[in-house]
Design a protein around this motif. Structure first.
Motif: not given
Length: 300
Positions: A141, A146, A171, A173-175, A177-180, A187
């Motif tokens: 984070q 990043q 968590e 899935e969030e990692l 989906v939310g990471s570029a 993905r």
């Protein structure tokens, strides 16, 4: 005897190419004290297998680095951590690894990617991935991390070695989906791994529920059989005790039982046939269980 000019200039060409007579010779900087201690620690670790001495040498080198600027010798600091981690693991002191490296970097988000990777692999191998959960979260984070080229590989490692083994699927899935840092294919592969882990978790949960239900049913059946066995033992004891009583007491006990269970009036004329039949039954029972009297011969 004169030396060959080509031979004498060979080491210099290797450092900076051919030198002109007008160019000053560039001296190679001497290795720092920390770098020398790093070489000594690596030698103690690999050659002499003296893990305690290797760890102490790394700590001496870190004390010397504290006097240098913050941005100096980043590679030396990272290498000292690698040697120290290996030494702690060899001495079966792997639980101290995270706290040992954090005393030099103060916060998990400041750990070098290589050091963080080694910590994840070590705690995952020792079946304690939860020890790295908060530290890797903070590192991923942190905005400055990043943009690092190692970010995606560490995110995948965190997914496979920490989140999925701990069952933190939301968590994970969030990692993803939310990471570029993940491409579409990466993905998709990561989401498939999360889906497979969720199916396995559901299967294990349903299996445990079935096992719990079967155990409860088995426990109930066992209790019921135990109750039946106890009742049978009580019944056999009561019957045995009943037949061991004299006939008059047995008849009185039967009458009392009828009074309590059937609740009829023995003084009523309608009860006389029942009492007469009951007396006959007890007489037959008495004759059946009593030993026959032996007749003595009559002496003349």
């Amino acid at each position: 005897m004169k030396s060959d000019p080509a031979t004498s200039a060979a080491p210099l060409r290797a450092l900076g190419g051919a030198l002109r007579s007008s160019e000053p010779v560039r001296a190679v900087p001497a290795p720092s004290a920390a770098a020398l201690l790093l070489e000594e620690a690596a030698d103690l670790l690999v050659v002499h297998l003296d893990f305690g001495a290797a760890l102490r040498t790394c700590e001496r080198a870190w004390q010397g680095l504290a006097e240098e600027p913050a941005g100096a010798s980043l590679e030396v600091k990272c290498s000292l951590c690698v040697v120290g981690i290996q030494a702690l693991a060899e001495m079966d002191r792997w639980r101290e690894v995270l706290s040992w490296v954090l005393q030099y970097y103060q916060a998990p988000e400041r750990l070098p990617p290589k050091v963080l990777e080694l910590c994840i692999l070590l705690y995952s191998k020792m079946q304690e991935p939860g020890a790295m959960l908060d530290g890797v979260r903070a590192w991923l984070q942190y905005p400055d991390n990043q943009g690092l080229p190692e970010y995606r590989s560490l995110a995948e490692l965190h997914l496979q070695r920490v989140l999925l083994p701990l069952g933190l699927l939301s968590e994970a899935e969030e990692l993803v989906v939310g990471s570029a840092a993940f491409s579409e294919k990466q993905r998709l592969d990561a989401l498939q791994a999360v889906s497979a882990a969720r199916q396995q978790q559901t299967h294990v949960h349903s299996g445990s529920e079935e096992t719990r239900t079967l155990n409860q049913e088995g426990s109930s059946s066992h209790k019921f059989l135990s109750l039946l066995t106890l009742l049978r033992q009580l019944w056999d004891s009561a019957v045995s005790h009943f037949f061991s009583l004299p006939f008059s007491k047995s008849l009185l006990a039967a009458l009392l039982l009828c009074l309590l269970v059937l609740r009829f009036d023995p003084a009523s004329p309608r009860s006389l046939p029942f009492l007469y039949k009951l007396a006959q039954i007890f007489q037959r029972i008495r004759d059946a269980v009593s030993p026959p009297l032996c007749r003595l011969p009559i002496q003349h």
